[in-house]
Design a protein around this motif. Structure first.
Motif, PDB file in Angstrom:
ATOM      1  N   ILE A  90       0.728  -1.134  -0.130  1.00 34.86           N
ATOM      2  CA  ILE A  90       0.071   0.136  -0.146  1.00 34.86           C
ATOM      3  C   ILE A  90       0.987   1.199   0.187  1.00 34.86           C
ATOM      4  O   ILE A  90       2.020   1.298   0.405  1.00 34.86           O
ATOM      5  CB  ILE A  90      -0.899  -0.039   1.152  1.00 34.86           C
ATOM      6  CG1 ILE A  90      -0.356  -0.160   2.343  1.00 34.86           C
ATOM      7  CG2 ILE A  90      -2.061  -1.069   1.244  1.00 34.86           C
ATOM      8  CD1 ILE A  90      -0.836   0.090   3.807  1.00 34.86           C
ATOM      9  N   THR A  91       0.258   2.392  -0.472  1.00 34.99           N
ATOM     10  CA  THR A  91       1.274   3.507  -0.646  1.00 34.99           C
ATOM     11  C   THR A  91       0.321   4.739  -0.126  1.00 34.99           C
ATOM     12  O   THR A  91      -0.984   4.768  -0.014  1.00 34.99           O
ATOM     13  CB  THR A  91       1.687   3.824  -2.111  1.00 34.99           C
ATOM     14  OG1 THR A  91       2.358   5.151  -2.290  1.00 34.99           O
ATOM     15  CG2 THR A  91       0.370   3.744  -2.947  1.00 34.99           C
ATOM     16  N   ASP A  92       1.059   5.900   0.153  1.00 38.12           N
ATOM     17  CA  ASP A  92       0.303   7.125   0.582  1.00 38.12           C
ATOM     18  C   ASP A  92       0.369   8.142  -0.552  1.00 38.12           C
ATOM     19  O   ASP A  92      -0.022   9.424  -0.254  1.00 38.12           O
ATOM     20  CB  ASP A  92       0.852   7.527   1.970  1.00 38.12           C
ATOM     21  CG  ASP A  92       2.371   7.763   1.754  1.00 38.12           C
ATOM     22  OD1 ASP A  92       2.974   7.956   0.482  1.00 38.12           O
ATOM     23  OD2 ASP A  92       3.261   8.061   2.764  1.00 38.12           O
ATOM     24  N   ASP A  93       0.628   7.609  -1.596  1.00 37.41           N
ATOM     25  CA  ASP A  93       0.779   8.568  -2.742  1.00 37.41           C
ATOM     26  C   ASP A  93       0.440   7.773  -4.128  1.00 37.41           C
ATOM     27  O   ASP A  93       0.969   6.568  -4.368  1.00 37.41           O
ATOM     28  CB  ASP A  93       2.263   9.219  -2.923  1.00 37.41           C
ATOM     29  CG  ASP A  93       2.403   9.942  -4.105  1.00 37.41           C
ATOM     30  OD1 ASP A  93       1.895  11.179  -4.070  1.00 37.41           O
ATOM     31  OD2 ASP A  93       3.111   9.534  -4.931  1.00 37.41           O
ATOM     32  N   ASP A  94      -0.106   8.478  -5.255  1.00 34.95           N
ATOM     33  CA  ASP A  94      -0.391   7.909  -6.286  1.00 34.95           C
ATOM     34  C   ASP A  94       0.952   7.435  -7.184  1.00 34.95           C
ATOM     35  O   ASP A  94       0.811   6.364  -7.611  1.00 34.95           O
ATOM     36  CB  ASP A  94      -1.097   8.708  -7.304  1.00 34.95           C
ATOM     37  CG  ASP A  94      -2.689   9.288  -6.891  1.00 34.95           C
ATOM     38  OD1 ASP A  94      -3.119   8.531  -5.917  1.00 34.95           O
ATOM     39  OD2 ASP A  94      -3.080  10.275  -7.231  1.00 34.95           O
ATOM     40  N   ALA A  95       1.922   7.947  -6.886  1.00 34.28           N
ATOM     41  CA  ALA A  95       3.254   7.451  -7.615  1.00 34.28           C
ATOM     42  C   ALA A  95       3.975   6.861  -6.808  1.00 34.28           C
ATOM     43  O   ALA A  95       4.923   6.068  -7.034  1.00 34.28           O
ATOM     44  CB  ALA A  95       4.122   8.852  -8.094  1.00 34.28           C
ATOM     45  N   GLY A  96       3.708   6.283  -5.328  1.00 36.21           N
ATOM     46  CA  GLY A  96       4.463   5.653  -4.528  1.00 36.21           C
ATOM     47  C   GLY A  96       5.714   6.373  -4.038  1.00 36.21           C
ATOM     48  O   GLY A  96       6.580   5.366  -3.809  1.00 36.21           O
ATOM     49  N   SER A  97       5.832   7.587  -4.291  1.00 36.60           N
ATOM     50  CA  SER A  97       7.121   8.274  -4.097  1.00 36.60           C
ATOM     51  C   SER A  97       7.269   8.512  -2.446  1.00 36.60           C
ATOM     52  O   SER A  97       8.373   8.836  -1.950  1.00 36.60           O
ATOM     53  CB  SER A  97       7.344   9.456  -4.943  1.00 36.60           C
ATOM     54  OG  SER A  97       6.232  10.379  -4.618  1.00 36.60           O
ATOM     55  N   LEU A  98       6.167   8.534  -1.633  1.00 43.86           N
ATOM     56  CA  LEU A  98       6.158   9.141  -0.458  1.00 43.86           C
ATOM     57  C   LEU A  98       6.530   8.117   0.600  1.00 43.86           C
ATOM     58  O   LEU A  98       7.071   8.048   1.531  1.00 43.86           O
ATOM     59  CB  LEU A  98       5.010   9.831   0.058  1.00 43.86           C
ATOM     60  CG  LEU A  98       4.802  11.158  -0.724  1.00 43.86           C
ATOM     61  CD1 LEU A  98       3.558  11.915  -0.133  1.00 43.86           C
ATOM     62  CD2 LEU A  98       5.979  12.253  -0.378  1.00 43.86           C
ATOM     63  N   GLY A  99       5.731   7.014   0.594  1.00 46.98           N
ATOM     64  CA  GLY A  99       5.951   5.800   1.642  1.00 46.98           C
ATOM     65  C   GLY A  99       5.306   4.784   1.075  1.00 46.98           C
ATOM     66  O   GLY A  99       4.068   4.916   0.495  1.00 46.98           O
ATOM     67  N   THR A 100       5.522   3.716   1.342  1.00 49.49           N
ATOM     68  CA  THR A 100       5.039   2.172   1.231  1.00 49.49           C
ATOM     69  C   THR A 100       4.926   1.523   2.656  1.00 49.49           C
ATOM     70  O   THR A 100       5.700   1.513   3.272  1.00 49.49           O
ATOM     71  CB  THR A 100       5.632   1.570  -0.110  1.00 49.49           C
ATOM     72  OG1 THR A 100       6.888   1.193   0.133  1.00 49.49           O
ATOM     73  CG2 THR A 100       5.520   2.351  -1.193  1.00 49.49           C
ATOM     74  N   MET A 101       4.186   0.150   2.610  1.00 51.66           N
ATOM     75  CA  MET A 101       4.171  -0.545   3.548  1.00 51.66           C
ATOM     76  C   MET A 101       3.655  -1.797   2.986  1.00 51.66           C
ATOM     77  O   MET A 101       2.589  -1.831   2.283  1.00 51.66           O
ATOM     78  CB  MET A 101       3.129  -0.007   4.621  1.00 51.66           C
ATOM     79  CG  MET A 101       2.959  -0.689   5.864  1.00 51.66           C
ATOM     80  SD  MET A 101       1.758  -0.364   7.298  1.00 51.66           S
ATOM     81  CE  MET A 101       2.633   1.068   7.718  1.00 51.66           C
ATOM     82  N   HIS A 102       4.227  -2.968   3.519  1.00 53.76           N
ATOM     83  CA  HIS A 102       3.470  -4.481   2.986  1.00 53.76           C
ATOM     84  C   HIS A 102       2.727  -4.784   3.998  1.00 53.76           C
ATOM     85  O   HIS A 102       2.877  -4.830   5.331  1.00 53.76           O
ATOM     86  CB  HIS A 102       4.844  -5.463   2.968  1.00 53.76           C
ATOM     87  CG  HIS A 102       5.762  -5.247   2.049  1.00 53.76           C
ATOM     88  ND1 HIS A 102       5.586  -6.065   0.736  1.00 53.76           N
ATOM     89  CD2 HIS A 102       6.630  -4.248   1.729  1.00 53.76           C
ATOM     90  CE1 HIS A 102       6.638  -6.021  -0.036  1.00 53.76           C
ATOM     91  NE2 HIS A 102       7.215  -4.704   0.401  1.00 53.76           N
ATOM     92  N   VAL A 103       1.495  -5.313   3.558  1.00 54.24           N
ATOM     93  CA  VAL A 103       0.222  -5.895   4.138  1.00 54.24           C
ATOM     94  C   VAL A 103       0.201  -7.294   3.834  1.00 54.24           C
ATOM     95  O   VAL A 103       0.174  -7.454   2.560  1.00 54.24           O
ATOM     96  CB  VAL A 103      -1.045  -5.017   3.863  1.00 54.24           C
ATOM     97  CG1 VAL A 103      -2.240  -5.649   4.847  1.00 54.24           C
ATOM     98  CG2 VAL A 103      -0.776  -3.425   4.120  1.00 54.24           C
TER      99      VAL A 103
END
Length: 737
Positions: A90-103
């Motif tokens: 999952i990401t906090d930005d459409d482009a995935g540039s700010l942050g991601t996390m594995h769920v």
């Protein structure tokens, strides 16, 4: 009231509306059974649906709720166990540039079907880490459609509810919306009287429920919270005001001050002068005891401020007036200490009927569960016949076969250790309502006293008697200085060689997972991740200290709750008499233990204890006129949140300042009596420090309502709210006095 149709808030949840399974889950996992209980299950926060949660700031090892977009989703068969594993990024930005996390999900067919790339969802769960990456495992989730996400309509905050593993926040939200849609609003009873609502411009209860659960903007929710905050304060203060009125309506036997009696003789024998505070509080108690209604007073004061002496003078006044006093202590160690110190302090006055005793003296007897049959029989006879003016004991005093000749005063030491039923069992042993004095050595900020002990008159001792030496407190950080523990033992030897005695306190007894003597769990404090360190065991430390060169030849004693009572008594007596120089103990020595020659305390894993507990423990030293030193030993790194507590204790010996800090750091509910599991606070919106003015206003309003209408006959809605709000757990915290 009894003949009316049940109001809608008291009505049970409707299985036809919510579903039989959902109703069952609400009851079993959240203890929600009625419409009112469901509507009072308020959101704990609100999420802006148009914004994704910044993942870079998400904390580790904490429960979180966040809004994110699915960047990728891949499932595979697991090698070591049956079934499939779904890995969602999952990401906090459409482009995935700010942050991601594995769920990660295990065998989650619904998640595999719904969490497709580009989907927005709310995820709730406890964060962990795997190979340096932040993770969520099997979190609860709910999808946000385009409307929810604010694409086609005005942004609407998403309420996030306290949930359980059996029911998600989203399911709770949908159930509450169904209830709100079907309420017959005209039948919603408002516990806030109309004249108060008009005066303070409070929205009505129907509108408040709507806005707190379905706010158009977050400010709506805040306005609704303001209304419920006052309602909560009014309900609690009304319960306390009603209890005060009930006490005032009871009749008690007056115990006036008798000139020339035991109390006057005791005062004349004292080798020191009472502090002005002790004199003032003594006069308050004397006046209460002489009244025709039962005294109901809380006596609080610093460790060593002389509370027991003040209580003893009150007991002697009651004995002079023909009554008896019972002192209820939480532990056998403390009960025995009280018995020894009171007997010693009274001298010949405690030897009534004995050779060399005062002609008009009384007797002081001890009653505990571990006494022999013969000792017990003798104590029971002395209490029943009236020969014993003072009966000191533990829970053993509550037994059915314990009878008093004329019980006039009950003194409860460390009252928070006793439940309502226990206190009432002792009250029932009196022919007329007895006077009640409850004592606590944990200083309570005024706002807390006003909220929790509002049905008690509060007396406070702030000054320490002459002769109490200052205590220097230092944090011993082993993380940055591992060798400091050796210095602590060398310091211990120096104190013993100077003729003094030393306590070492540990947070647990042995290697068992269930430690009855263990300290407060650190999770009571916000922001403190679980401590994985191995805790110091009192049994193991006792053995290892035998081999420390600096302590060679030192006579040591071991004390904890699981020891045989006779062994405990012998150890405590040995320490009292100076035969034992070094006592390695759990927190059983926390209150009441009085060894004037003890000047040093070393508290191992001090971060495992609460502020008030550390302050209590520290109060065991420096009682004999010699300066005291307290060493707070910790293995935690300096930046750990729990070190802030230790620094606070080291920075001041002012118990009231510390209790204020304690309240700021701890979850409110723990102070006010939340469940032991660290569950929800008994108070939802009321914060006793922040909302002191609200509490004061509600207290005044409640008193006026009860003065004018003691049975609340004119305010049935408010009485209804008392039953709804004050479940057994909340009644317990109100009754702690």
């Amino acid at each position: 009231m009894k003949n009316r149709r049940p109001p809608e808030l008291s009505a049970p949840l409707d299985p036809k509306l919510l579903g039989t399974k959902v109703v069952k889950v609400f009851g079993e996992s959240l203890e929600i059974h009625s419409v009112g209980a469901l509507l009072n299950h308020f959101p704990r926060t609100y999420l802006p649906p148009g914004e994704l949660t910044g993942l870079s700031g998400v904390p580790l090892d904490e429960d979180v709720t966040l809004v994110a977009r699915v960047q990728s989703a891949n499932s595979r068969w697991m090698r070591t166990r049956k079934g499939k594993l779904l890995d969602v990024v999952i990401t906090d930005d459409d482009a995935g540039s700010l942050g991601t996390m594995h769920v990660t999900f295990f065998n989650a067919h619904v998640a595999e079907r719904q969490l497709t790339v580009g989907t927005r969802a709310v995820f709730s769960g406890k964060t962990g880490s795997y190979r340096g990456q932040l993770t969520l495992t099997n979190p609860r989730f709910s999808l946000l459609d385009e409307d929810d996400a604010g694409m086609d309509k005005h942004l609407v905050p998403i309420p996030v509810y306290p949930a359980s593993e059996h029911i998600s926040s989203d399911q709770i939200k949908k159930s509450i919306e169904k209830v709100l849609d079907t309420l017959v609003h005209s039948q919603l009873n408002d516990p806030v009287p109309a004249h108060i609502a008009r005066r303070d411009r409070l929205m009505n209860i129907t509108q408040a429920y709507e806005l707190i659960h379905r706010p158009a903007e977050v400010e709506d929710a805040y306005r609704a919270q303001h209304r419920f905050r006052y309602q909560e304060a009014l309900v609690l203060q009304t319960a306390l005001a009603r209890r005060r009125a009930e006490v005032l309506a009871e009749e008690a036997t007056s115990r006036p001050l008798i000139q020339g009696g035991l109390r006057d003789q005791f005062d004349a024998s004292l080798p020191f002068t009472l502090t002005s505070g002790q004199q003032q509080v003594g006069e308050e108690l004397a006046k209460d005891l002489a009244g025709a209604h039962p005294m109901n007073r809380l006596l609080q004061g610093e460790v060593g401020s002389g509370k027991t002496l003040v209580a003893l003078r009150a007991m002697l006044q009651v004995i002079d007036a023909g009554g008896q006093a019972a002192l209820l202590a939480p532990t056998e160690v403390l009960a025995a200490q009280h018995h020894q110190s009171i007997t010693r302090t009274l001298g010949p006055l405690a030897e009534g009927g004995m050779l060399g005793g005062a002609v008009d003296g009384t007797r002081v007897v001890l009653l505990t569960g571990s006494m022999s049959t013969a000792q017990r029989r003798e104590a029971l006879l002395a209490a029943a016949s009236g020969d014993a003016g003072i009966v000191i004991g533990t829970h053993a005093l509550l037994s059915e076969n314990v009878q008093f000749f004329d019980l006039g005063l009950i003194v409860v030491d460390e009252q928070h250790r006793f439940g309502v039923e226990q206190r009432d069992a002792l009250r029932a042993k009196a022919a007329a309502a007895p006077h009640m004095l409850v004592m606590t050595a944990t200083p309570i900020p005024r706002t807390v006293a006003m909220t929790v002990f509002g049905d008690l008159d509060v007396s406070t001792l702030t000054e320490l008697p002459a002769g109490r030496a200052p205590i220097a407190t230092h944090v011993v950080g082993l993380f940055e200085n591992p060798n400091w523990v050796d210095r602590a033992w060398a310091r211990t030897r120096e104190e013993i060689d100077a003729g003094r005695q030393v306590y070492v306190v540990c947070p647990k007894i042995g290697n068992s997972q269930t430690e009855p003597d263990s300290a407060d769990a650190m999770e009571l404090y916000e922001g403190a991740p679980p401590n994985k360190q191995e805790l110091t065991s009192v049994v193991e430390l006792f053995e290892s200290l035998q081999d420390v060169p600096a302590l060679a030849g030192v006579k040591m004693g071991l004390l904890h709750g699981r020891l045989d009572p006779a062994e405990k008594s012998a150890t405590m007596a040995g320490f009292n008499d100076g035969v034992i120089s070094l006592l390695i103990s759990t927190t059983v020595i926390e209150v009441g233990v009085d060894v004037p020659n003890a000047t040093l305390m070393v508290i191992m894993d001090a971060d495992r204890f609460g502020i008030s507990q550390l302050h209590q423990l520290r109060g065991r030293i420096g009682r004999g006129g010699h300066p005291g030193t307290c060493l707070l030993v910790t293995q935690l790194e300096p930046a750990h949140p729990s070190r802030e507590r230790l620094d606070a204790v080291a920075s001041t010996s002012d118990g009231f300042e510390l209790s204020q800090k304690d309240l700021e750091l701890r979850r409110e509910g723990d102070i006010l009596g939340a469940s032991q599991s660290g569950g929800r606070s008994a108070l939802r919106f009321l914060k006793v420090i922040q909302h002191a003015k609200v509490i004061e206003k509600a207290r005044q309003d409640a008193q006026e309502l009860i003065d004018a209408d003691p049975t609340l006959a004119e305010h049935p809605e408010l009485e209804e709210a008392l039953d709804l709000y004050l479940n057994a757990e909340k009644e317990a915290f109100l009754e702690r006095g």
